[in-house]
Every structure is written in C-alpha cells, then in structure tokens.
Design an enzyme around this catalytic site. Structure first.
Site, PDB file in Angstrom:
ATOM      1  N   THR A 146       0.825  -1.207   0.000  1.00  0.00           N
ATOM      2  CA  THR A 146       0.000   0.000   0.000  1.00  0.00           C
ATOM      3  C   THR A 146       0.856   1.252   0.000  1.00  0.00           C
ATOM      4  OG1 THR A 146      -1.756  -1.181   1.179  1.00  0.00           O
ATOM      5  CG2 THR A 146      -1.848   1.219   1.197  1.00  0.00           C
TER       6      THR A 146
ATOM      7  N   CYS B  72     -18.132 -14.836  -8.433  1.00  0.00           N
ATOM      8  CA  CYS B  72     -16.782 -14.289  -8.614  1.00  0.00           C
ATOM      9  C   CYS B  72     -16.530 -13.100  -7.679  1.00  0.00           C
ATOM     10  CB  CYS B  72     -16.603 -13.857 -10.066  1.00  0.00           C
ATOM     11  SG  CYS B  72     -14.988 -13.149 -10.427  1.00  0.00           S
TER      12      CYS B  72
ATOM     13  N   CYS C  30     -10.892 -11.807  -7.933  1.00  0.00           N
ATOM     14  CA  CYS C  30      -9.482 -11.984  -7.551  1.00  0.00           C
ATOM     15  C   CYS C  30      -8.600 -12.225  -8.768  1.00  0.00           C
ATOM     16  CB  CYS C  30      -9.339 -13.123  -6.553  1.00  0.00           C
ATOM     17  SG  CYS C  30      -9.540 -14.777  -7.257  1.00  0.00           S
TER      18      CYS C  30
END
Length: 593
Positions: free
Chosen positions: A376, A562, A565
């Site tokens: 991050t 889904c 990913c």
C-alpha cells in the site's frame, strides 16, 4: 447515484480505442450457463469480446450512440494508488492556482467496496499526502504494539526473533481495515474537487453505451492483473524488458472474538504448516482496536505452486486449527470473507510504466514489497509521483496540444530515483531465493545472510522460475491432498464463505469469465491436471459436473460467485480463461476488508 448498465467506454481516447480482443462466433443461446466438452462442445461464452455484437440478438435495437467529454486526467481504479494520484493532482492545482479536471472511475458500487488487504500499513506515503491526518480523522486507530513471527509444524510453533532492520519488523506501522481507509480517502478527494464515479467498469461497453471520457493522460490504477493493463502490455510492448509477473492468492476473514483473547495492536505472522517447504506462503493475524474485539486473519499461497490438488482456501481453513491459532478464535464469530491476487514478482517483474497517453501505478504494474507483505505504501507513493510528473507536464508552457495524449516518461524516471525503487531493489532476491532445494526455508536463510547484512547490495539479481501457469505438474505425478471436513465453528465450507463476501452480479449480463477454447477445460485441464480450477478459485466459480445424457464431465461456471481476484486468469495451466470486467457495480461488497 443511479448508474445505467453501460458504464465507461473509453477513459483515454488515445489508449483504449486500440484495445481490442479477437472475437469468435457465438453459436449457442446467449443465456446458456453450462459448458461441455468431448464429442459436442457448445460455445456459450456470450461476452461481447468473444461474441461479436452484430451476431448477438441481444444487441438488436440498442442505441449505439454515446456522448464524449474532455478531462485533463482520468484515473481508472479507486484504490490507494489511484486516489493518491487524484488527491495529489488537486493539491498541486490548488497550490499553483491552476484549473485541472480530474475524473476517477471505480468498478465497485462504492469506493472501497472491492478493497481487500491484510492490512498492516507503513504510513510514510500516507503521511506525505496527509500531514494532518490525525486532525482530519483518518481511520488509523491501531498502532502496532506487539510483533511476533513463527514457523509452524503440524503441532508446534517455533518462534523466530524479529531483529531491527528485517522486513517483518512492524514498529511504527498501523493495523487498518484498508477498505475503510480507501473510503475516507475518497471523501478527501471529492472535497478537493475530484470527480469520483463509482460503479463504472471502464469497459468498452455492455448493454448500453455510456459516457466516453477523453483525457490528456489516463492513469491506470486497476490493482493486481487489471483487465486493461494486460491489454496495454500487449499493445505497447510494455513487458519486453522484464520477467513474467508472479503472483500469490491472499484469503482473508474478519472475526469478532472473545474479549479475553483480544490484544489490540498485536501482529502475528507464520510460515510453514500446512504448506510444504516447496510451496511459498504464510499467514497473518492482526488484532484491531475497534469497539468490538475484532481480528483480521488470512493466508497467502504463492501461485507458483506445483501440486494441482492444492486448494488455497482449504489450506487456509486447515491452518486455523493449528494449536497456536485456534485458541484465539474459539468462541468467536466470523463476519466477513474475501480473496484477492497479489503481485509477487517485485523489481524484476515491473514493466515499462509509461506510454503515449497513459501511465501505470500501484498494484497494476506491481510494487509490492513481498518479504514485508506490504504494497500500500509503495502503491500510494507511485500515485503521488505520477501526479507530480503529470502536473508538471500539463502546466508546462511548452505544451503543444490540448487533445493528443501526453507521454510522461518523467514519472518512471522519478520513481527510479525514489525510495520506492531503493526499497524494492534491496529485497529483489528474497522471493526468488525460495526456489532453491530448501524452498521457503532457503529464502529465510538468504534473508538472514544477505539482506540483513548487505541490505540488498549483493552484486547479483536472481530470476523467477517462470509464469505461474506453467508450474503445475500433471496430476499423475502428484499426491492428492486429503483435507479435513470443516467443523462449522473454526473452519467453514466454501459457499458459506462466499456468502460473507456480499458478491453479486446481475444474471442477465454476459458472463465475464470467458474461455478461448471451450474444449480445453475437460480435454486438457481435467484430463491432465485433475481440474485445478475447481480448487484454485476461492469462490466456487468453477465446477466439473457429470454430463446429463452421456458419460463424461462438463465445466460449469458460476460467474455470480466471482470475487474479482483473477486467480483463474493467472493460474489456468492452459491460459484459456480470460477474466474480463463485468458490469460496473457488480462483484464483492466488502465492508472494510
């Protein structure tokens, strides 16, 4: 705001109009939801990238006209990197009294709803962007107070000291729910004048043609294995001078636990059991300081694993029963589940980052510091640097054109001069060192001998062993893995887990999980690799089920499950699955994951 089915057609006129995928004929009814192989192979991929619109009856009578608007900068992706770029652009515009139109589009229905990370945040880039974050009320409320690392055997935990300077040292970091932090950043961006559009897929079109945004520069910040980035790599040959990207899959849960087991600020990481030494991976367990005793826990498996019988989800569920983990969870309640892929290639796998009309930032090109399990801070810094480079170019007196896409090579130059590049260079050999005969433990030894002493200054750079899709061994050469049945208290089945992700897709849209060849799942993946897609998917999207009227199996794709990913697109040994973006607003609905 109410969002039509069609989202964003072309964020950057210079870039996206060139992004086309070879189309095949559509032979079956577009509403079909089952796949078959063997003697009859129905072609039921109904997405417009496979079935040309002119041969699809669903497009009859659809108005193909759309409107276009001009912006200075369009940002695709509302995660930490994209929002950092947007905020920094507006900060610079205010400082220099310039008018710049910045538009940010995000496929999730709300900013932060698709965000998932551990997350233990190194705050350097965040503090650069928001020096007054405490006064502004940013949701950083859990400083790390305790840091533990261990190697697990089946029954025991071997503690490993975390020495100062090692990548896993979390002194000065914060445990955060990254989705909440991203949502807060979205609010800051809007207050600065960024036009934020959640629920926009940045796709060519769906069933209605949406607004077309033209920009001088488009910033692609889609996250790991973005659906536009993988096309840009081919269009502009951006990966010619780097190694193939390698990935991991991270699975995460949030729990409310018994207060007596709760230690706010505690960080734990482990490697070892239940994985063998040749399978890269590990775990995290973070104690959050919230109104309720909350912990975030998760498991990461490198997608270069070899045994097709391995199930990352079931490894995660098994890990929770370890004697050093289960006591923390006993008497608790699981409240959330999700999964995402992670870029693990590091410095060797970073592509060229600029091209006429656009730049790549964040997890899309891959700035994760793998031994730290953190990306991050580097993603945010890449967004800041991109914004500064673009602002300088946009406001240059030498700017010749207001419409042609700008090329900003200064961004990549500035990134290579920054602490981001220095940090990634220092750890560049740790992940590939795990490919030695000692596997993961070889990587730990390498870290101690070379990184801790030389800080990455060794005069060599190790290579990865290739693309993850090429690493599976045939099933006949591997031992099936017997996983214990979930107990419903500590471990759980897959479908009840997916229900906690809040994921949903409108049923009448073209399924966004497309196959290039409908026969390969059965004829190759099932026959040679025992159908690994039914195990590597963390959401139960892929199932091999018996044929109703003959002997054999067909692949069933449950596209509604889904969670975006993209593991299937990465790990499929046939490279037959092409994940394309569904309608904007679909997918998981994470609450602070």
């Amino acid at each position: 705001m109410l969002v039509p089915l069609a989202k964003l057609s072309s964020p950057a006129h210079q870039c996206l109009h060139a992004l086309k995928i070879i189309k095949k004929d559509c032979l079956l009814h577009p509403g079909a939801a089952r796949w078959a192989s063997a003697s009859v192979v129905p072609r039921i991929t109904t997405h417009y990238t496979i079935c040309p619109r002119e041969k699809d009856s669903r497009w009859e009578g659809v108005n193909m006209e759309r409107f276009a608007e001009e912006a200075d900068v369009v940002i695709v992706g509302g995660g930490p990197a994209g929002l950092s770029a947007a905020i920094r652009l507006k900060q610079l515009a205010a400082k220099h009294e310039k008018e710049i139109r910045v538009c940010l589009v995000e496929k999730a229905a709300q900013i932060g709803a698709h965000t998932l990370s551990g997350a233990c945040l190194e705050p350097s880039a965040f503090e650069e962007l928001f020096p007054d974050w405490k006064e502004k009320g940013a949701p950083l409320t859990t400083p790390v107070t305790e840091d533990k690392f261990g190697i697990l055997t089946e029954k025991f935990r071997i503690p490993v000291p975390i020495l100062p300077g090692l990548p896993m040292n979390n002194h000065g970091n914060y445990i955060v729910r990254l989705g909440h932090l991203v949502s807060w950043m979205g609010q800051q961006a809007e207050e600065l004048g960024v036009e934020v559009y959640p629920g926009y897929a940045a796709a060519e079109d769906t069933f209605e043609r949406g607004l077309e945004l033209h920009a001088k520069v488009t910033i692609f910040s889609e996250g790991c294995h973005g659906h536009l980035a993988k096309q840009l790599y081919k269009k502009f040959n951006l990966r010619t001078d780097c190694e193939p990207q390698t990935y991991g899959i991270g699975l995460k849960e949030l729990w409310i636990i018994d207060k007596k087991n709760w230690k706010p600020g505690k960080v734990e990481h482990t490697v070892g059991w239940p994985l063998d030494r040749h399978t890269y991976g590990g775990s995290f367990l973070y104690h959050l300081n919230e109104s309720e005793p909350t912990v975030a826990l998760g498991f990461v498996v490198g997608l270069d694993y070899q045994n097709p019988y391995l199930s990352p989800f079931r490894e995660f569920q098994r890990w929770k029963h370890h004697p050093s983990i289960q006591p923390t969870l006993e008497g608790g309640k699981r409240i959330a589940y999700g999964a995402r892929a992670l870029n693990e290639g590091g410095l060797q796998s970073i592509p060229k980052l600029t091209f006429p009309g656009g730049v790549l930032i964040g997890c899309s090109p891959g700035f994760m510091n793998v031994p730290k399990i953190k990306g991050t801070h580097t993603a945010m810094k890449s967004g800041i640097l991109a914004a500064e480079s673009i602002f300088s170019k946009l406001t240059s007196e030498n700017l010749q054109s207001e419409t042609l896409g700008l090329h900003v090579p200064e961004y990549e130059d500035n990134l290579k001069k920054s602490w981001v590049w220095k940090e990634l260079y220092a750890v560049r050999n740790i992940r590939p060192s795990c490919h030695s005969p000692l596997g993961l433990y070889g990587g730990m030894i390498y870290t101690g001998l070379f990184y801790w002493i030389l800080r990455g200054m060794e005069p060599w750079t190790l290579k990865h062993k290739g693309a993850d899709c090429d690493q599976l061994k045939p099933a006949k050469d591997c031992k099936p893995i017997e996983y214990p049945k979930p107990d419903g208290q500590i471990s759980f089945d897959l479908l009840s887990s997916v229900a906690l992700s809040g994921t949903n897709h409108e049923e009448n849209q073209p399924p966004h999980l497309t196959l290039k060849d409908d026969s390969l799942p059965v004829d190759r993946n099932l026959m040679i690799y025992s159908g690994p897609e039914q195990r590597f998917c963390p959401a139960g999207v892929y199932e091999f089920v018996p044929l109703e009227e003959s002997v054999g199996f067909r692949l069933q794709i449950n596209a509604q499950n889904c969670v975006h990913c993209k593991t299937c697109d990465i790990k499929d040994p046939s490279q037959n699955i092409n994940w394309v973006v569904p309608e904007g607003g679909g997918g998981p609905a994470y609450n602070g994951m």
